[in-house]
Design a protein around this motif. Sequence first.
Motif, PDB file in Angstrom:
ATOM      1  N   ASP A  27       0.836  -1.200   0.000  1.00 19.29           N
ATOM      2  CA  ASP A  27       0.000   0.000   0.000  1.00 19.29           C
ATOM      3  C   ASP A  27       0.873   1.254   0.000  1.00 19.29           C
ATOM      4  OD1 ASP A  27      -2.333  -1.530   0.124  1.00 19.29           O
ATOM      5  OD2 ASP A  27      -2.233  -1.650   2.312  1.00 19.29           O
ATOM      6  N   SER A  28       2.092   1.116   0.503  1.00 20.68           N
ATOM      7  CA  SER A  28       3.034   2.229   0.577  1.00 20.68           C
ATOM      8  C   SER A  28       3.825   2.319  -0.730  1.00 20.68           C
ATOM      9  CB  SER A  28       3.983   1.990   1.751  1.00 20.68           C
ATOM     10  OG  SER A  28       4.649   0.744   1.588  1.00 20.68           O
ATOM     11  N   PRO A  29       4.648   3.369  -0.908  1.00 21.73           N
ATOM     12  CA  PRO A  29       5.495   3.452  -2.097  1.00 21.73           C
ATOM     13  C   PRO A  29       6.364   2.205  -2.249  1.00 21.73           C
ATOM     14  CG  PRO A  29       5.483   5.548  -0.948  1.00 21.73           C
ATOM     15  CD  PRO A  29       4.748   4.583  -0.072  1.00 21.73           C
ATOM     16  N   VAL A  30       6.534   1.764  -3.495  1.00 20.97           N
ATOM     17  CA  VAL A  30       7.271   0.526  -3.772  1.00 20.97           C
ATOM     18  C   VAL A  30       8.776   0.769  -3.659  1.00 20.97           C
ATOM     19  CG1 VAL A  30       7.749  -1.243  -5.507  1.00 20.97           C
ATOM     20  CG2 VAL A  30       5.434  -0.330  -5.253  1.00 20.97           C
ATOM     21  N   ARG A  31       9.445  -0.056  -2.867  1.00 25.51           N
ATOM     22  CA  ARG A  31      10.885   0.079  -2.664  1.00 25.51           C
ATOM     23  C   ARG A  31      11.680  -0.714  -3.689  1.00 25.51           C
ATOM     24  NH1 ARG A  31      11.578  -1.781   3.372  1.00 25.51           N
ATOM     25  NH2 ARG A  31      13.659  -0.907   3.075  1.00 25.51           N
ATOM     26  N   GLY A  32      11.076  -1.725  -4.255  1.00 29.05           N
ATOM     27  CA  GLY A  32      11.730  -2.623  -5.197  1.00 29.05           C
ATOM     28  C   GLY A  32      10.888  -3.879  -5.311  1.00 29.05           C
ATOM     29  N   GLY A  33      11.472  -4.922  -5.890  1.00 29.68           N
ATOM     30  CA  GLY A  33      10.701  -6.145  -6.098  1.00 29.68           C
ATOM     31  C   GLY A  33      11.468  -7.377  -5.659  1.00 29.68           C
ATOM     32  N   ILE A  34      10.740  -8.371  -5.172  1.00 28.33           N
ATOM     33  CA  ILE A  34      11.351  -9.611  -4.697  1.00 28.33           C
ATOM     34  C   ILE A  34      10.595 -10.806  -5.271  1.00 28.33           C
ATOM     35  CG2 ILE A  34      11.898 -11.032  -2.683  1.00 28.33           C
ATOM     36  CD1 ILE A  34      12.196  -8.449  -1.097  1.00 28.33           C
ATOM     37  N   VAL A  35      11.349 -11.746  -5.835  1.00 29.16           N
ATOM     38  CA  VAL A  35      10.798 -13.023  -6.283  1.00 29.16           C
ATOM     39  C   VAL A  35      10.974 -14.030  -5.152  1.00 29.16           C
ATOM     40  CG1 VAL A  35      11.082 -14.949  -7.890  1.00 29.16           C
ATOM     41  CG2 VAL A  35      11.160 -12.597  -8.730  1.00 29.16           C
ATOM     42  N   VAL A  36       9.882 -14.660  -4.756  1.00 29.31           N
ATOM     43  CA  VAL A  36       9.899 -15.693  -3.719  1.00 29.31           C
ATOM     44  C   VAL A  36       9.808 -17.052  -4.400  1.00 29.31           C
ATOM     45  CG1 VAL A  36       8.625 -16.706  -1.789  1.00 29.31           C
ATOM     46  CG2 VAL A  36       8.869 -14.218  -1.953  1.00 29.31           C
ATOM     47  N   LEU A  37      10.778 -17.917  -4.134  1.00 26.83           N
ATOM     48  CA  LEU A  37      10.796 -19.262  -4.707  1.00 26.83           C
ATOM     49  C   LEU A  37      10.355 -20.263  -3.644  1.00 26.83           C
ATOM     50  CD1 LEU A  37      14.073 -18.955  -6.780  1.00 26.83           C
ATOM     51  CD2 LEU A  37      11.716 -18.912  -7.606  1.00 26.83           C
ATOM     52  N   HIS A  38       9.347 -21.060  -3.990  1.00 24.87           N
ATOM     53  CA  HIS A  38       8.671 -21.873  -2.981  1.00 24.87           C
ATOM     54  C   HIS A  38       9.469 -23.109  -2.569  1.00 24.87           C
ATOM     55  CE1 HIS A  38       7.466 -24.933  -5.919  1.00 24.87           C
ATOM     56  NE2 HIS A  38       6.899 -24.008  -6.676  1.00 24.87           N
ATOM     57  N   GLU A  39       9.064 -23.669  -1.451  1.00 23.84           N
ATOM     58  CA  GLU A  39       9.684 -24.870  -0.914  1.00 23.84           C
ATOM     59  C   GLU A  39       9.249 -26.097  -1.713  1.00 23.84           C
ATOM     60  OE1 GLU A  39       7.793 -26.313   2.833  1.00 23.84           O
ATOM     61  OE2 GLU A  39       6.909 -24.292   2.849  1.00 23.84           O
ATOM     62  N   SER A  40       9.744 -27.270  -1.311  1.00 16.64           N
ATOM     63  CA  SER A  40       9.505 -28.476  -2.094  1.00 16.64           C
ATOM     64  C   SER A  40       8.033 -28.875  -2.132  1.00 16.64           C
ATOM     65  CB  SER A  40      10.345 -29.639  -1.554  1.00 16.64           C
ATOM     66  OG  SER A  40      10.083 -29.872  -0.183  1.00 16.64           O
ATOM     67  N   ARG A  41       7.244 -28.437  -1.165  1.00 13.95           N
ATOM     68  CA  ARG A  41       5.812 -28.747  -1.185  1.00 13.95           C
ATOM     69  C   ARG A  41       4.986 -27.689  -1.910  1.00 13.95           C
ATOM     70  NH1 ARG A  41       3.637 -33.032   1.506  1.00 13.95           N
ATOM     71  NH2 ARG A  41       5.170 -34.314   2.613  1.00 13.95           N
ATOM     72  N   GLY A  42       5.634 -26.747  -2.549  1.00 16.68           N
ATOM     73  CA  GLY A  42       4.916 -25.801  -3.399  1.00 16.68           C
ATOM     74  C   GLY A  42       4.501 -24.534  -2.682  1.00 16.68           C
ATOM     75  N   ILE A  43       3.413 -23.940  -3.159  1.00 17.74           N
ATOM     76  CA  ILE A  43       2.926 -22.669  -2.612  1.00 17.74           C
ATOM     77  C   ILE A  43       2.110 -22.956  -1.355  1.00 17.74           C
ATOM     78  CG2 ILE A  43       1.570 -20.586  -3.069  1.00 17.74           C
ATOM     79  CD1 ILE A  43       4.033 -20.646  -4.745  1.00 17.74           C
ATOM     80  N   THR A  44       2.799 -23.086  -0.248  1.00 16.05           N
ATOM     81  CA  THR A  44       2.182 -23.403   1.035  1.00 16.05           C
ATOM     82  C   THR A  44       1.730 -22.128   1.741  1.00 16.05           C
ATOM     83  OG1 THR A  44       4.314 -23.268   2.148  1.00 16.05           O
ATOM     84  CG2 THR A  44       3.675 -25.426   1.270  1.00 16.05           C
TER      85      THR A  44
END
Length: 234
Positions: free
Chosen positions: A25-42
């Motif tokens: 909701d605040s000004p965007v500082r940058g971007g981050i890609v999150v890579l999931h664990e072996s069980r997927g999008i938990t």
Amino acid sequence: MTDVRTETVPLDDGSELRLTVAEPDSPVRGGIVVLHESRGITDAVRWLVHSLAMEGWRVVAPHLYHRDGADELGAEDSDQQVRDQVNRLTGASVMADTDTAFGWLAERGVTADRMGVVGFDLGGSVALVVAAQRSLGAAVTVAGNHITDPLSDDLPSPLEAAPEVTCPWLGLFGERSVDPSMHDVEKLRAAVASSEVASNVVIYPDVDHRFHTDPQISADAWQRTLNWFDSHLR
């Protein structure tokens, strides 16, 4: 309030990549890609996406199992089923999906030097390999596993990739972890140090692979992750 949602992006191979995303909701500082664990999008992955967005980051988590129609492997799925799912990943698919996630950030005005990548478990190992093959601002590996083993037939092991890391990298591990062993973590520390980028390895005493079960250590790991991105994504 920051909402977590799922978007779908068509890929050149005819599949559709699902992305779990959140924007601050605040000004965007940058971007981050999150890579999931072996069980997927938990739930833990969705929590991480939401929490990073609450800190001012635009966040995207690609569903790496989407070609098999899977989002999450639950408690009813055995460890062997999880291993089989991981083994179906290919280097080409992982990099294509990760590149699409970085592209999603770029389309929204985030430049490469303000992009980071973070992952736990399988995602932590993939994050290190991605940081060796793409130009980014920072990377964090939380309890990455199979450090000495290739992630797939056409992706190197994290240890092999480590000397080629292109951005500041932080690794967080539990001392009682079996995979990776502390011997392998020390080899990884030395390999990343040879890359000549800023790096740091933190080993938490008396905890195993999933050290988030210790509230104090979990809080410290979270703060270190935030500080790493704060320091390097500018």
